[in-house]
Design a protein around this motif. Sequence first.
Motif, short mmCIF file in Angstrom:
data_model
loop_
_atom_site.label_atom_id
_atom_site.label_comp_id
_atom_site.label_asym_id
_atom_site.label_seq_id
_atom_site.Cartn_x
_atom_site.Cartn_y
_atom_site.Cartn_z
N GLU A 184 -23.52 -13.38 -16.89
CA GLU A 184 -24.24 -13.93 -18.05
C GLU A 184 -23.28 -14.13 -19.23
N ARG A 185 -22.39 -13.17 -19.44
CA ARG A 185 -21.44 -13.28 -20.55
C ARG A 185 -20.35 -14.31 -20.23
N VAL A 186 -19.96 -14.41 -18.98
CA VAL A 186 -18.99 -15.43 -18.57
C VAL A 186 -19.58 -16.81 -18.85
N GLU A 187 -20.83 -17.00 -18.47
CA GLU A 187 -21.50 -18.29 -18.68
C GLU A 187 -21.64 -18.61 -20.17
N ALA A 188 -21.99 -17.60 -20.98
CA ALA A 188 -22.12 -17.82 -22.42
C ALA A 188 -20.79 -18.23 -23.05
N PHE A 189 -19.72 -17.57 -22.63
CA PHE A 189 -18.39 -17.91 -23.15
C PHE A 189 -17.98 -19.31 -22.71
N ASN A 190 -18.16 -19.63 -21.44
CA ASN A 190 -17.82 -20.96 -20.94
C ASN A 190 -18.61 -22.05 -21.66
N HIS A 191 -19.90 -21.81 -21.87
CA HIS A 191 -20.75 -22.79 -22.56
C HIS A 191 -20.25 -22.99 -24.00
N CYS A 192 -19.93 -21.90 -24.67
CA CYS A 192 -19.44 -21.99 -26.04
C CYS A 192 -18.14 -22.79 -26.09
N CYS A 193 -17.25 -22.53 -25.16
CA CYS A 193 -15.97 -23.24 -25.14
C CYS A 193 -16.17 -24.74 -24.92
N LYS A 194 -17.07 -25.09 -24.01
CA LYS A 194 -17.33 -26.51 -23.74
C LYS A 194 -17.93 -27.19 -24.96
N GLU A 195 -18.80 -26.49 -25.66
CA GLU A 195 -19.47 -27.07 -26.83
C GLU A 195 -18.54 -27.15 -28.05
N SER A 196 -17.58 -26.24 -28.14
CA SER A 196 -16.76 -26.13 -29.35
C SER A 196 -15.47 -26.93 -29.30
N GLY A 197 -15.04 -27.28 -28.10
CA GLY A 197 -13.81 -28.06 -27.98
C GLY A 197 -12.62 -27.35 -28.59
N PHE A 198 -11.88 -28.06 -29.43
CA PHE A 198 -10.66 -27.54 -30.03
C PHE A 198 -10.90 -26.28 -30.87
N PHE A 199 -12.09 -26.15 -31.44
CA PHE A 199 -12.39 -25.04 -32.35
C PHE A 199 -12.89 -23.79 -31.63
N MET A 200 -12.79 -23.77 -30.30
CA MET A 200 -13.35 -22.65 -29.54
C MET A 200 -12.72 -21.31 -29.93
N VAL A 201 -11.45 -21.32 -30.32
CA VAL A 201 -10.79 -20.07 -30.72
C VAL A 201 -11.54 -19.41 -31.87
N PHE A 202 -12.05 -20.21 -32.77
CA PHE A 202 -12.75 -19.68 -33.94
C PHE A 202 -14.24 -19.48 -33.68
N LYS A 203 -14.86 -20.42 -33.00
CA LYS A 203 -16.31 -20.41 -32.83
C LYS A 203 -16.81 -19.46 -31.74
N CYS A 204 -15.97 -19.10 -30.78
CA CYS A 204 -16.42 -18.32 -29.62
C CYS A 204 -15.95 -16.87 -29.63
N ARG A 205 -15.57 -16.38 -30.79
CA ARG A 205 -15.07 -15.00 -30.87
C ARG A 205 -16.12 -13.99 -30.41
N GLU A 206 -17.34 -14.18 -30.81
CA GLU A 206 -18.41 -13.24 -30.45
C GLU A 206 -18.63 -13.20 -28.93
N GLN A 207 -18.69 -14.38 -28.31
CA GLN A 207 -18.89 -14.45 -26.86
C GLN A 207 -17.68 -13.88 -26.12
N ASN A 208 -16.47 -14.15 -26.64
CA ASN A 208 -15.26 -13.64 -26.03
C ASN A 208 -15.22 -12.11 -26.11
N SER A 209 -15.59 -11.56 -27.25
CA SER A 209 -15.61 -10.11 -27.41
C SER A 209 -16.61 -9.46 -26.46
N ALA A 210 -17.79 -10.05 -26.35
CA ALA A 210 -18.81 -9.51 -25.45
C ALA A 210 -18.34 -9.55 -24.00
N LEU A 211 -17.69 -10.64 -23.62
CA LEU A 211 -17.17 -10.76 -22.26
C LEU A 211 -16.08 -9.72 -22.00
#
Length: 107
Positions: A34-61
């Motif tokens: 579930e956390r892998v999927e959330a992180f992957n989804h965030c990365c796909k949605e955020s594009g170049f800004f994933m480093v900044f926008k997906c910190r929460e999902q990355n931490s949870a994973l």
Amino acid sequence: MEAVNEEDFQLRHVEKDVLIPKLMREKAKERCAERVEAFNHCCKESGFFMVFKCREQNSALKECLTQHYKDPDFFEQCKQEYIQEKLEFLKTGIPAKNRKQKLPTSM
């Protein structure tokens, strides 16, 4: 060929330090799906800004995966699974990936 018992089984350095941890990572990803999927989804949605926008999902994973990596019971479970697969290979000569393939139904 003489039978090999699980109790007599000696693991090589590469098995303990590389192959079993690899199995642990694969299984931990399944358990944290579930956390892998959330992180992957965030990365796909955020594009170049994933480093900044997906910190929460990355931490949870990372937290979920690390919890499994540090669990001695989980290591033991993966070790036993690895040993069983290796013993089966020694008996049959067939690698696990080939044993798990489905046979064609139209024979």
